[in-house]
Design a protein around this motif. Sequence first.
Motif, PDB file in Angstrom:
ATOM      1  N   THR A 158      -9.348   9.436  -0.789  1.00  0.00           N
ATOM      2  CA  THR A 158      -8.865  10.050   0.416  1.00  0.00           C
ATOM      3  C   THR A 158      -9.580   9.705   1.585  1.00  0.00           C
ATOM      4  OG1 THR A 158      -8.533  11.889  -0.952  1.00  0.00           O
ATOM      5  CG2 THR A 158      -8.766  12.182   1.458  1.00  0.00           C
ATOM      6  N   GLY A 159      -8.824   9.372   2.500  1.00  0.00           N
ATOM      7  CA  GLY A 159      -9.832   9.184   3.900  1.00  0.00           C
ATOM      8  C   GLY A 159      -9.524  10.122   4.998  1.00  0.00           C
ATOM      9  N   ASN A 160      -8.018  10.179   5.366  1.00  0.00           N
ATOM     10  CA  ASN A 160      -7.711  10.938   6.323  1.00  0.00           C
ATOM     11  C   ASN A 160      -7.243  12.553   5.953  1.00  0.00           C
ATOM     12  OD1 ASN A 160      -7.930  10.428   9.336  1.00  0.00           O
ATOM     13  ND2 ASN A 160      -6.750   8.645   9.004  1.00  0.00           N
ATOM     14  N   PHE A 161      -7.362  12.701   4.659  1.00  0.00           N
ATOM     15  CA  PHE A 161      -6.766  13.791   4.100  1.00  0.00           C
ATOM     16  C   PHE A 161      -5.256  14.090   3.810  1.00  0.00           C
ATOM     17  CE2 PHE A 161      -7.035  18.547   3.362  1.00  0.00           C
ATOM     18  CZ  PHE A 161      -7.984  18.636   2.565  1.00  0.00           C
ATOM     19  N   GLY A 162      -4.551  13.045   4.382  1.00  0.00           N
ATOM     20  CA  GLY A 162      -3.061  13.113   4.387  1.00  0.00           C
ATOM     21  C   GLY A 162      -2.706  12.900   2.869  1.00  0.00           C
ATOM     22  N   ASP A 163      -2.957  12.183   2.002  1.00  0.00           N
ATOM     23  CA  ASP A 163      -2.379  11.934   0.760  1.00  0.00           C
ATOM     24  C   ASP A 163      -2.739  13.108   0.037  1.00  0.00           C
ATOM     25  OD1 ASP A 163      -0.786  10.677  -0.973  1.00  0.00           O
ATOM     26  OD2 ASP A 163      -2.208   9.052  -1.522  1.00  0.00           O
ATOM     27  N   ILE A 164      -3.814  13.622   0.184  1.00  0.00           N
ATOM     28  CA  ILE A 164      -4.225  14.833  -0.705  1.00  0.00           C
ATOM     29  C   ILE A 164      -3.878  15.923  -0.335  1.00  0.00           C
ATOM     30  CG2 ILE A 164      -6.523  15.344   0.360  1.00  0.00           C
ATOM     31  CD1 ILE A 164      -7.370  15.482  -2.914  1.00  0.00           C
TER      32      ILE A 164
ATOM     33  N   ALA B 271       0.855  -1.148   0.117  1.00  0.00           N
ATOM     34  CA  ALA B 271       0.049  -0.068  -0.016  1.00  0.00           C
ATOM     35  C   ALA B 271       0.991   1.182  -0.039  1.00  0.00           C
ATOM     36  CB  ALA B 271      -0.710  -0.065   1.242  1.00  0.00           C
ATOM     37  N   PHE B 272       0.549   2.341  -0.525  1.00  0.00           N
ATOM     38  CA  PHE B 272       1.260   3.635  -0.663  1.00  0.00           C
ATOM     39  C   PHE B 272       1.844   4.175   0.646  1.00  0.00           C
ATOM     40  CE2 PHE B 272      -0.783   7.714   1.004  1.00  0.00           C
ATOM     41  CZ  PHE B 272      -1.891   6.966   1.486  1.00  0.00           C
ATOM     42  N   LYS B 273       1.214   3.454   1.874  1.00  0.00           N
ATOM     43  CA  LYS B 273       1.831   4.173   3.094  1.00  0.00           C
ATOM     44  C   LYS B 273       3.170   3.621   3.330  1.00  0.00           C
ATOM     45  CE  LYS B 273      -2.821   4.843   5.173  1.00  0.00           C
ATOM     46  NZ  LYS B 273      -3.704   4.467   4.226  1.00  0.00           N
ATOM     47  N   ASP B 274       3.580   2.576   2.844  1.00  0.00           N
ATOM     48  CA  ASP B 274       5.121   2.097   2.815  1.00  0.00           C
ATOM     49  C   ASP B 274       5.959   3.335   2.520  1.00  0.00           C
ATOM     50  OD1 ASP B 274       4.541  -0.350   3.622  1.00  0.00           O
ATOM     51  OD2 ASP B 274       4.269  -1.099   1.565  1.00  0.00           O
TER      52      ASP B 274
ATOM     53  N   SER C 209      -2.625   5.124  -7.184  1.00  0.00           N
ATOM     54  CA  SER C 209      -3.167   3.978  -6.855  1.00  0.00           C
ATOM     55  C   SER C 209      -2.603   3.744  -5.848  1.00  0.00           C
ATOM     56  CB  SER C 209      -2.792   2.991  -8.139  1.00  0.00           C
ATOM     57  OG  SER C 209      -2.881   1.543  -7.612  1.00  0.00           O
ATOM     58  N   THR C 210      -3.392   3.740  -4.807  1.00  0.00           N
ATOM     59  CA  THR C 210      -2.931   3.302  -3.354  1.00  0.00           C
ATOM     60  C   THR C 210      -2.699   2.053  -2.917  1.00  0.00           C
ATOM     61  OG1 THR C 210      -5.367   3.525  -2.738  1.00  0.00           O
ATOM     62  CG2 THR C 210      -3.817   5.598  -2.655  1.00  0.00           C
ATOM     63  N   ALA C 211      -3.239   0.871  -3.414  1.00  0.00           N
ATOM     64  CA  ALA C 211      -2.795  -0.339  -2.858  1.00  0.00           C
ATOM     65  C   ALA C 211      -2.953  -1.269  -3.938  1.00  0.00           C
ATOM     66  CB  ALA C 211      -3.989  -0.566  -1.971  1.00  0.00           C
ATOM     67  N   HIS C 212      -2.341  -2.530  -3.722  1.00  0.00           N
ATOM     68  CA  HIS C 212      -2.546  -3.720  -4.590  1.00  0.00           C
ATOM     69  C   HIS C 212      -3.631  -4.417  -4.530  1.00  0.00           C
ATOM     70  CE1 HIS C 212      -1.213  -7.527  -6.281  1.00  0.00           C
ATOM     71  NE2 HIS C 212      -0.317  -7.014  -6.769  1.00  0.00           N
TER      72      HIS C 212
ATOM     73  N   PRO D  92     -11.745  -0.405   2.739  1.00  0.00           N
ATOM     74  CA  PRO D  92     -12.007  -0.047   4.228  1.00  0.00           C
ATOM     75  C   PRO D  92     -10.980   1.052   4.939  1.00  0.00           C
ATOM     76  CG  PRO D  92     -11.082  -2.223   3.645  1.00  0.00           C
ATOM     77  CD  PRO D  92     -11.634  -1.571   2.346  1.00  0.00           C
ATOM     78  N   SER D  93      -9.845   1.405   4.038  1.00  0.00           N
ATOM     79  CA  SER D  93      -8.812   2.155   4.396  1.00  0.00           C
ATOM     80  C   SER D  93      -9.411   3.594   4.225  1.00  0.00           C
ATOM     81  CB  SER D  93      -7.682   1.943   3.805  1.00  0.00           C
ATOM     82  OG  SER D  93      -7.262   0.796   3.830  1.00  0.00           O
ATOM     83  N   MET D  94     -10.718   3.869   3.559  1.00  0.00           N
ATOM     84  CA  MET D  94     -11.086   5.019   3.931  1.00  0.00           C
ATOM     85  C   MET D  94     -12.216   5.252   4.305  1.00  0.00           C
ATOM     86  SD  MET D  94     -10.057   5.445  -0.282  1.00  0.00           S
ATOM     87  CE  MET D  94     -11.264   6.471  -0.760  1.00  0.00           C
TER      88      MET D  94
ATOM     89  N   GLY E 125      -6.443   0.117   8.452  1.00  0.00           N
ATOM     90  CA  GLY E 125      -6.087  -1.220   7.750  1.00  0.00           C
ATOM     91  C   GLY E 125      -4.778  -1.184   7.309  1.00  0.00           C
ATOM     92  N   ASP E 126      -4.361  -0.259   6.676  1.00  0.00           N
ATOM     93  CA  ASP E 126      -3.023  -0.195   5.829  1.00  0.00           C
ATOM     94  C   ASP E 126      -1.986   0.638   6.420  1.00  0.00           C
ATOM     95  OD1 ASP E 126      -3.851  -1.559   3.618  1.00  0.00           O
ATOM     96  OD2 ASP E 126      -4.524   0.182   2.701  1.00  0.00           O
ATOM     97  N   THR E 127      -2.085   1.632   7.385  1.00  0.00           N
ATOM     98  CA  THR E 127      -1.260   2.079   8.033  1.00  0.00           C
ATOM     99  C   THR E 127      -0.641   1.178   9.178  1.00  0.00           C
ATOM    100  OG1 THR E 127      -2.669   4.227   8.098  1.00  0.00           O
ATOM    101  CG2 THR E 127      -0.816   3.983   9.711  1.00  0.00           C
TER     102      THR E 127
HETATM  103  C1  LIG Z   1      -4.847   5.292   3.919  1.00  0.00           C
HETATM  104  C2  LIG Z   1      -5.280   4.677   2.463  1.00  0.00           C
HETATM  105  C3  LIG Z   1      -5.977   5.674   1.802  1.00  0.00           C
HETATM  106  C4  LIG Z   1      -6.591   7.146   2.263  1.00  0.00           C
HETATM  107  O1  LIG Z   1      -5.169   8.003   2.426  1.00  0.00           O
HETATM  108  P1  LIG Z   1      -5.229   9.155   3.339  1.00  0.00           P
HETATM  109  O2  LIG Z   1      -4.037   9.625   3.488  1.00  0.00           O
HETATM  110  O3  LIG Z   1      -5.942   8.600   4.804  1.00  0.00           O
HETATM  111  O4  LIG Z   1      -6.308  10.261   2.652  1.00  0.00           O
HETATM  112  C5  LIG Z   1      -6.284   5.441   0.674  1.00  0.00           C
HETATM  113  N1  LIG Z   1      -6.021   4.039   0.045  1.00  0.00           N
HETATM  114  C6  LIG Z   1      -5.478   3.112   0.797  1.00  0.00           C
HETATM  115  C7  LIG Z   1      -5.187   2.011   0.185  1.00  0.00           C
HETATM  116  C8  LIG Z   1      -4.937   3.411   2.143  1.00  0.00           C
HETATM  117  O5  LIG Z   1      -4.444   2.476   2.576  1.00  0.00           O
END
Ligand SMILES: *Cc1c(COP(=O)(O)O)cnc(C)c1O
Length: 469
Positions: free
Chosen positions: A254-260, A108-111, A409-412, A308-310, A140-142
């Motif tokens: 977007t979920g937590n507004f972090g990435d955007i 996931a992009f959080k890596d 693209s944030t996850a596999h 679910p990560s959002m 989930g992904d964090t």
């Molecule tokens: C965390 C996550 C998001 C949302 O990212 P935010 O920084 O919270 O907006 C979107 N997609 C995936 C797969 C994530 O793990």
Amino acid sequence: MQYFSTRGETAPVSFTKAVMMGLAEDGGLLLPRTIPRIGNETLSSWENLSYAELAFEVMSRFIDDIPENDLKALINRSYASFEAEDVAPLVHHGDLHILELFHGPTLAFKDIALQFLGNLFEYLLEKDDKVLNIIGATSGDTGSAAIYGVRGKERIRIFILHPHNRVSPVQEKQMTSILDDNVFNIAIEGSFDDGQAIVKKIFGDLDLKKEYSLGAINSINWARVLAQVVYYIYSYLHVRTHEKMPSMDFTVPTGNFGDIFAGYIAKRMLPEGAIRQLVLATNQNDILNRFVGAGDYSLSDVAMTTSPSMDIQAASNFERYLYYLMDSEAGKTKELMEQFSQEGKIDLSDYLDQIRRDFSSVAVSNEEVSETISDFYNKYDYVLDPHTAVGVKAAGDKYTVGVPMVCLSTAHPAKFPDAVHDAIGRDPEVPPSIDGILERESRCQVLAADAKVIVQYIKDNAKTAQKEQ
Ligand SMILES: *Cc1c(COP(=O)(O)O)cnc(C)c1O
């Protein structure tokens, strides 16, 4: 570079202090004193840099208290763990440029941010001979990305709260199958928002924070935002070369507004108009879509979706943008955030003009996600994960002919096999890192969604400097 709190009541701190602090002591979030602008000449000179080289150039503009060579080494080490050589490859399908951010150890992009943050923590702790207990809530992904970022690191213990039975089985196992002694998984009987509220509460207790050397890894940590700014500039440069266009749009699930928010910072760093439109894509949990559409930032119940990560309501990075929206008035920001925490809503409709200059937005339903995965697969033989599909659907809605569109693209897809299977009738290909993961041995503590219970557990298991000596 100095960092200050969005609530204006913490004395300015250096970058490394800001990283160790996580949340500012007045309850606000930390922001850099200025957002450096990158001129066209500098930008052009960056065109052929590797991902890690570019990361150094971008990050070093925000960091002046780590020696250059140390920072370079930290960055190189962090991105060497990625499967793809260029860390974040771009693929082109139809009108979209898809930026694959899922080639790190947890897919996931959080890596991208957490591999760096883990190494950064280790470096700073070593230097000051300190220990750290990281507390984080995950949808989930964090969690897994954070755990992979610090597993086995001697000076660190990590406590990750995830909502019991509300993350995908693969996500759960990616966390709980990491058996290193310094990893503590806690499944709380509640939602992600409950977990996040507990973490916020724990960090609000400054004595506890100090006594147990607590640190944050959620996207409130500035270092995470900073690491994410890099791939906007990286993909901007690549698409600009590829399309011979100096201006483009980005869509971000977007979920937590972090990435955007990282995209917002990148937009302000790049020359005017380089990033034309930032499209914020939400799932059915559409608080941010209502915010952009009507200035209505108000909580509703968290719905469980196929992404679910959002599945998030209160977006932990929102306050950073709010600060800029309030024209850098910390007092106003604080007042509004306090109102939000009391009433669960704030009305920002007076600021709609500015909000719409900064973002556009789309909320996407589960059905649309499923259709998008299926359409994309049929057209391009390319499998989207449900989070990316939220973005791809929104990108399609906001696409302007002639303006390149980059979709993050944030996850596999293999992290979310059920949603993918429902959409295309087959399972996504499973990369080796998670092959057979559901059968792996795991360890996890189920606890009530109660701050007292969680604090006790942390106290019982925290690493303390004294214990070591
Ligand atoms: C965390 C996550 C998001 C949302 O990212 P935010 O920084 O919270 O907006 C979107 N997609 C995936 C797969 C994530 O793990």
